[in-house]
Design an enzyme around this catalytic site. Structure first.
Site, PDB file in Angstrom:
ATOM      1  CD  GLU A  59      38.268  45.144  40.664  1.00 30.32           C
ATOM      2  OE1 GLU A  59      39.278  44.433  40.847  1.00 30.32           O
ATOM      3  OE2 GLU A  59      37.596  45.094  39.609  1.00 30.32           O
ATOM      4  CG  HIS A  93      38.703  40.060  41.436  1.00 32.10           C
ATOM      5  ND1 HIS A  93      38.479  38.806  40.902  1.00 32.10           N
ATOM      6  CD2 HIS A  93      38.098  40.941  40.594  1.00 32.10           C
ATOM      7  CE1 HIS A  93      37.779  38.920  39.788  1.00 32.10           C
ATOM      8  NE2 HIS A  93      37.517  40.207  39.582  1.00 32.10           N
TER       9      HIS A  93
END
Length: 156
Positions: A9, A12
């Protein structure tokens, strides 16, 4: 497993897309894999590294700029390895300082020194003006020493 998902994450958040099938990291699974694996990876793929490097250079180059001394909002503290307003240098606590150009007790230059660090500082002296201190990238010209500072200015 949790650390792997957090790294995914975070990737990202840094603008990295999920890996394509052609991406490789030298393991069975890479951090930015689109699918969860029983064997979590601790490696980013070649695709992820290339995308991050490209984005960093093309869009976020300012992250590579060294902050100005005036950007620091906390009071100066001699011995924290970062030269702040009022300090000529900061090589850490006296027991750890290995810079002959800097007096660790005062965070001032030693007698006869012009500088203590920087791409335009060599053996406590400023490097002569016009010497290349950083090669230009793309359309940006080479950065050159001024002869007046140990810092390498951005000549953009």
């Amino acid at each position: 497993f949790v650390a792997n998902r957090m790294a995914h994450e975070l990737g990202h958040n840094l603008g990295i897309d999920n890996d394509r099938d052609s991406c490789s990291c030298g393991a069975n699974s890479c951090i930015m894999s689109a699918t969860v694996s029983n064997e979590p990876s601790s490696r980013f793929s070649d695709c992820s590294l290339n995308q991050y490097s490209s984005d960093l250079i093309n869009y976020y180059g300012c992250l590579l700029n060294e902050p100005l001394r005036t950007d620091i909002v906390s009071p100066p503290f001699c011995g924290n390895y970062y030269p702040e307003v009022g300090e000529d240098c900061d090589c850490g606590p006296p027991a750890n300082c290995q810079n002959p150009c800097c007096d660790a007790a005062t965070c001032k230059l030693t007698t006869g020194s012009q500088c203590a660090e920087g791409l335009c500082c060599d053996q406590c002296k400023f490097i002569k003006a016009r010497q290349i201190c950083r090669k230009g990238r793309g359309d940006n010209p080479d950065d050159r020493c001024t002869g007046q500072s140990g810092d390498c200015p951005r000549n953009s």
